[in-house]
Design a protein around this motif. Sequence first.
Motif, PDB file in Angstrom:
ATOM      1  N   TYR A 256       0.777  -1.247   0.000  1.00  0.00           N
ATOM      2  CA  TYR A 256       0.000   0.000   0.000  1.00  0.00           C
ATOM      3  C   TYR A 256       0.806   1.294   0.000  1.00  0.00           C
ATOM      4  O   TYR A 256       0.243   2.378  -0.001  1.00  0.00           O
ATOM      5  CB  TYR A 256      -1.037   0.026   1.127  1.00  0.00           C
ATOM      6  CG  TYR A 256      -0.582  -0.367   2.524  1.00  0.00           C
ATOM      7  CD1 TYR A 256       0.394   0.348   3.198  1.00  0.00           C
ATOM      8  CD2 TYR A 256      -1.188  -1.438   3.173  1.00  0.00           C
ATOM      9  CE1 TYR A 256       0.775  -0.001   4.486  1.00  0.00           C
ATOM     10  CE2 TYR A 256      -0.819  -1.804   4.467  1.00  0.00           C
ATOM     11  CZ  TYR A 256       0.158  -1.071   5.115  1.00  0.00           C
ATOM     12  OH  TYR A 256       0.519  -1.404   6.392  1.00  0.00           O
ATOM     13  N   TYR A 257       2.116   1.200  -0.015  1.00  0.00           N
ATOM     14  CA  TYR A 257       2.903   2.429   0.145  1.00  0.00           C
ATOM     15  C   TYR A 257       3.042   3.271  -1.119  1.00  0.00           C
ATOM     16  O   TYR A 257       3.121   2.755  -2.230  1.00  0.00           O
ATOM     17  CB  TYR A 257       4.298   2.104   0.677  1.00  0.00           C
ATOM     18  CG  TYR A 257       4.269   1.554   2.090  1.00  0.00           C
ATOM     19  CD1 TYR A 257       3.869   2.363   3.151  1.00  0.00           C
ATOM     20  CD2 TYR A 257       4.602   0.238   2.357  1.00  0.00           C
ATOM     21  CE1 TYR A 257       3.826   1.865   4.439  1.00  0.00           C
ATOM     22  CE2 TYR A 257       4.558  -0.266   3.651  1.00  0.00           C
ATOM     23  CZ  TYR A 257       4.170   0.559   4.685  1.00  0.00           C
ATOM     24  OH  TYR A 257       4.125   0.073   5.965  1.00  0.00           O
ATOM     25  N   TYR A 281       0.690   6.150   2.648  1.00  0.00           N
ATOM     26  CA  TYR A 281      -0.229   5.307   1.860  1.00  0.00           C
ATOM     27  C   TYR A 281      -1.396   6.177   1.398  1.00  0.00           C
ATOM     28  O   TYR A 281      -2.538   5.952   1.761  1.00  0.00           O
ATOM     29  CB  TYR A 281      -0.683   4.076   2.675  1.00  0.00           C
ATOM     30  CG  TYR A 281      -1.125   4.382   4.089  1.00  0.00           C
ATOM     31  CD1 TYR A 281      -2.425   4.787   4.370  1.00  0.00           C
ATOM     32  CD2 TYR A 281      -0.236   4.270   5.156  1.00  0.00           C
ATOM     33  CE1 TYR A 281      -2.829   5.065   5.666  1.00  0.00           C
ATOM     34  CE2 TYR A 281      -0.627   4.553   6.447  1.00  0.00           C
ATOM     35  CZ  TYR A 281      -1.924   4.948   6.694  1.00  0.00           C
ATOM     36  OH  TYR A 281      -2.319   5.234   7.972  1.00  0.00           O
TER      37      TYR A 281
END
Length: 386
Positions: A256-257, A281
Amino acid sequence: MIKAPRGMKDIFDPRFLKIFDVTRKIAENYGFDYIETPILEETSLFKRSVGESSDIVNKEMYQFIDKGGNDVCLRPEGTAGVVRSFIEHKFDRQATPKRFWYFGPMFRYERPQKGRLREFHQFGVESFGVESIYEDINIIALAADIFDELKIDYTLKINSLGCPECMPKYKETLVEFLNFHKNELCEDCQRRIGQNPIRTLDCKNKNCQAILKNAPKITDNLCENCNKDFENLKEGLNNLGINFEIDKNLVRGLDYYTKTTFEFISNKIGAQSAIAGGGRYDRLVEFLGGKATAGVGFAIGIERIMDLVEIENERKGIYMGAIIADALPIIMKKAKNLRKETKVFVEPNIKSLKAHLKAADKGNFKKVLIMGENELRENTFFEKEL
Ligand code: HAM
């Protein structure tokens, strides 16, 4: 004999609570609010956030179908649940930022070894609604403050993964490079080319590492905005006296970064050296069905830092005991009052003075108050500092 499940531990260590106290105090000093989310969540939450290309989702989830037929799993990390809660309670519809901290158990079906458990604990923070890079600096400073307060040495590694403008272009360049070397890469990396090519960058396979050394790097391909933010991040950390290294391969094991990623490493705990990890994120809230909201956070692995924490072994509190039974009711009453101020332990068994003193010494008490026949008559205590 029934034992605790493999990779799971009973905790008696007083350092666990010390870490809880320190993390709580510092998170609150930074203006974060406490959040507690369920330990069990729908499996799809982690598939969609942590990502199908991650080891966590692919290999390590405690996943099962409950009696109602729901596909659920024990949370492998804290961010996804906090984001789910943020959206469910419509905080994404409010204009004001929200900042949360949490402390609790996480579960990953990994091969247990030193520093790697199947049930472990994380302290984490998640900040929503602040795009400014100064929030990343704040968050990293919060983690650094915790390690400083606990007197833990660390190396901080930072990187930027870029944004939806520069990341896709970079990915194309990387995929081109990876396809050229496809046959030399491990199976996991070959799979990741199609799923999430940047995850190849932190592959642990020695052969892949040698090849990927020459791969194009995202920090050399950032757009103007991301580049400026990355420069400001470095300057901001310098300004606060927080030392760091740039690690161009730091992509982290979760999908998710975007933009900032970081890890705190300790060189005193062996192979599992990451003591905290986090990053930005900015797309996750929207991806999980909420209104687009920036996010940034990190989590500390409590068991990884436990051995690094020193705890004072100074004598504390009062030990109270009776040499004759009639003294006990008086002692109980006195202890009740004294406890408003300090720690007081009452020994319920009648013992000799010598036995009480020995027990108080063993219990690491600072002071002893004992009542025998004389003391009872004169309404006093035999007092001794240890
Ligand atoms: P993570 O890097 O997967 O990130 O985990 C954070 C920390 O938890 C690691 O640095 C490590 O100290 C500890 N940890 C992870 N797995 C284990 C294990 N099996 N045994 C013991 N300790 C472990 C996350 O979980 C993200 N949710 C962090 C985050 C928050 N990013 C943004 N917000």
